[in-house]
Scaffold this active site. Structure first.
Site, PDB file in Angstrom:
ATOM      1  N   SER A   1       0.256   2.938  -1.938  1.00 27.82           N
ATOM      2  CA  SER A   1       0.053   2.544  -0.637  1.00 27.82           C
ATOM      3  C   SER A   1      -1.276   2.850  -0.186  1.00 27.82           C
ATOM      4  O   SER A   1      -2.050   3.501  -0.890  1.00 27.82           O
ATOM      5  CB  SER A   1       1.035   3.499   0.420  1.00 27.82           C
ATOM      6  OG  SER A   1       0.470   4.692   0.570  1.00 27.82           O
ATOM      7  N   SER A   2      -1.706   2.044   0.990  1.00 19.66           N
ATOM      8  CA  SER A   2      -3.027   2.325   1.554  1.00 19.66           C
ATOM      9  C   SER A   2      -3.030   3.290   2.685  1.00 19.66           C
ATOM     10  O   SER A   2      -2.409   3.047   3.561  1.00 19.66           O
ATOM     11  CB  SER A   2      -3.757   1.042   1.882  1.00 19.66           C
ATOM     12  OG  SER A   2      -5.098   1.357   2.788  1.00 19.66           O
ATOM     13  N   THR A   3      -3.208   4.735   2.419  1.00 21.11           N
ATOM     14  CA  THR A   3      -2.849   5.761   3.197  1.00 21.11           C
ATOM     15  C   THR A   3      -3.644   5.534   4.748  1.00 21.11           C
ATOM     16  O   THR A   3      -4.895   5.070   4.764  1.00 21.11           O
ATOM     17  CB  THR A   3      -3.225   6.977   2.757  1.00 21.11           C
ATOM     18  OG1 THR A   3      -2.650   7.211   1.778  1.00 21.11           O
ATOM     19  CG2 THR A   3      -3.080   8.332   3.510  1.00 21.11           C
TER      20      THR A   3
ATOM     21  N   TRP B   1      -0.181   1.123   4.934  1.00 25.73           N
ATOM     22  CA  TRP B   1       0.544   0.087   4.306  1.00 25.73           C
ATOM     23  C   TRP B   1       0.816   0.324   3.015  1.00 25.73           C
ATOM     24  O   TRP B   1       0.076   0.860   1.988  1.00 25.73           O
ATOM     25  CB  TRP B   1      -0.562  -1.042   4.631  1.00 25.73           C
ATOM     26  CG  TRP B   1      -0.667  -1.620   5.996  1.00 25.73           C
ATOM     27  CD1 TRP B   1      -1.934  -1.128   6.845  1.00 25.73           C
ATOM     28  CD2 TRP B   1       0.066  -2.031   6.909  1.00 25.73           C
ATOM     29  NE1 TRP B   1      -1.670  -1.627   8.181  1.00 25.73           N
ATOM     30  CE2 TRP B   1      -0.479  -2.155   8.119  1.00 25.73           C
ATOM     31  CE3 TRP B   1       1.439  -2.459   6.694  1.00 25.73           C
ATOM     32  CZ2 TRP B   1       0.411  -2.548   9.216  1.00 25.73           C
ATOM     33  CZ3 TRP B   1       2.117  -3.089   8.131  1.00 25.73           C
ATOM     34  CH2 TRP B   1       1.454  -3.148   9.052  1.00 25.73           C
TER      35      TRP B   1
END
Length: 376
Positions: A95-97, A72
């Site tokens: 981002s939040s991988t 996200w």
């Protein structure tokens, strides 16, 4: 924490299937690290982003989003999703991988209890918190370049119940104050290994980082530091890739002009560069060049010297290459590709990397084999 969040977190741990990191995944609530908004793409446009706000989403839907094994985007061109009021154009900058990739990275680095870790790129803080959950917060130092991203991560990490050493600064310089580290792990891609990472890892420690170059070729390095202060190791089989360290991004490319300079037949089919490993090999040979394709042509441009090369198919078969400037880009690429093909066209894991204070050499097969210097 809600029963639904706990249920989803346990289900995520089941899906990831990591014995070493299972307890940490079960313990760390990923929803904290998404903040109050994330971005999604605006329809088919990959350069336009629309914020999804937690306040405009049901709690169940937000938790489902958080525990989907998906990346996200949380920042685009420096604009955090919480701060976006409309469509934002540009490229993701934080981002939040996806959790499976985060855990794969931690496993590849062979991090385990008792290790002291330097993490380059705090990002949202999720991977930082996973390491705190497993190793203890005193064992973890994490650096984030972007102050806004760092502040957002620090709040989430604190909310998750952890207090590691968090540093705002250039991760390429490492953090000497807490050295020496057993593991240096980078969640951003680099063109070359920053020397402070080498200096701050203990003898027998490791450096694990994705690598990326200006042609877009990638490899995944895992190096062990020797007593003499050098480090060496083979690239791993996984082709992990993260956002590139901002200082290692390619410079703006000038307008493309083709068909100039000396012409000759090409000894290789330019379409070979559509192969990921071949592109990596070409990049080793011409590390200052950027690559593009269009109208059946393969085009290389070296911004630093103005050198150019372009290929196009011949009506009767084969390909013609034009080269212009002081660096014969296609000559170097051809030679490297032919050397690689002569060795059986191995994946990046058939290569290795040895670094010292004054050299970073990628080698094919064995350290004594054919090699290429990474850019200074």
């Amino acid at each position: 924490m809600s029963d639904q969040a706990t249920k989803l977190r346990l289900a995520l741990a089941d899906r990831l299937g990591s014995e070493g990191w299972r307890s940490a995944v079960e313990r760390v609530p990923r929803e904290l690290f998404l903040g109050d908004a994330v971005y999604r793409t605006d329809g088919p446009r990959i350069d336009r982003w629309v914020p999804i706000r937690r306040s405009q989403t049901s709690e169940d839907d937000w938790l489902a989003l958080a525990y989907t094994d998906q990346t996200w985007v949380t920042q685009v061109n420096g604009v955090l999703a919480e701060e976006a009021h409309d469509v934002v154009a540009g490229a993701p900058s934080s981002s939040s991988t996806l959790p499976s990739l985060v855990v794969s990275m931690l496993e590849a680095a062979q991090i385990s209890e008792g290790d002291k870790v330097l993490e380059i790129g705090t990002g949202t803080g999720y991977s930082t918190s996973l390491m705190c959950a497993r190793l203890g917060e005193k064992a973890v130092t994490s650096i984030e370049y972007d102050p806004d991203v760092a502040a957002r991560a620090a709040a989430a990490i604190s909310d998750a119940g952890f207090a590691p050493t968090l540093v705002i600064g250039d991760g390429l310089n490492g953090y000497a104050e807490n050295a020496a580290y057993d593991k240096v792990i980078s969640t951003c891609s680099v063109r070359v290994i920053p020397l402070p990472w080498l200096w701050q890892a203990r003898s027998g420690g490791t450096i694990t980082t994705p690598m990326w170059g200006w042609m877009g070729g990638v490899a995944f390095a895992h190096l062990t530091v020797a007593e003499d202060g050098t480090a060496s190791g083979r690239f791993l089989k996984d082709d992990l890739c993260f956002m590139t360290a901002r200082a290692h991004l390619a410079p703006p490319r000038p307008p493309i002009i083709t068909g100039i300079g000396q012409a000759r037949p090409s000894r290789i089919d330019p379409s070979i560069l559509s192969n990921d490993t071949a592109l990596w090999v070409a990049q080793l040979a011409a590390p200052q060049a950027q690559c593009s394709w269009g109208e059946g042509k393969t085009i290389l441009i070296d911004v630093s010297t103005g050198s150019r090369a372009d290929t196009k198919p011949d009506a009767g078969g084969g390909w013609t290459v034009h080269q212009h400037g002081p660096v014969k880009l296609w000559d170097a690429v051809e030679e490297a590709i032919l050397t690689w093909q002569g060795a059986g066209s191995p994946h990046q894991s058939g290569f290795g990397l040895t670094i010292s204070d004054d050299s970073q050499r990628v080698w094919l097969g064995e350290p004594s084999g054919p090699g290429w210097q990474l850019p200074a």
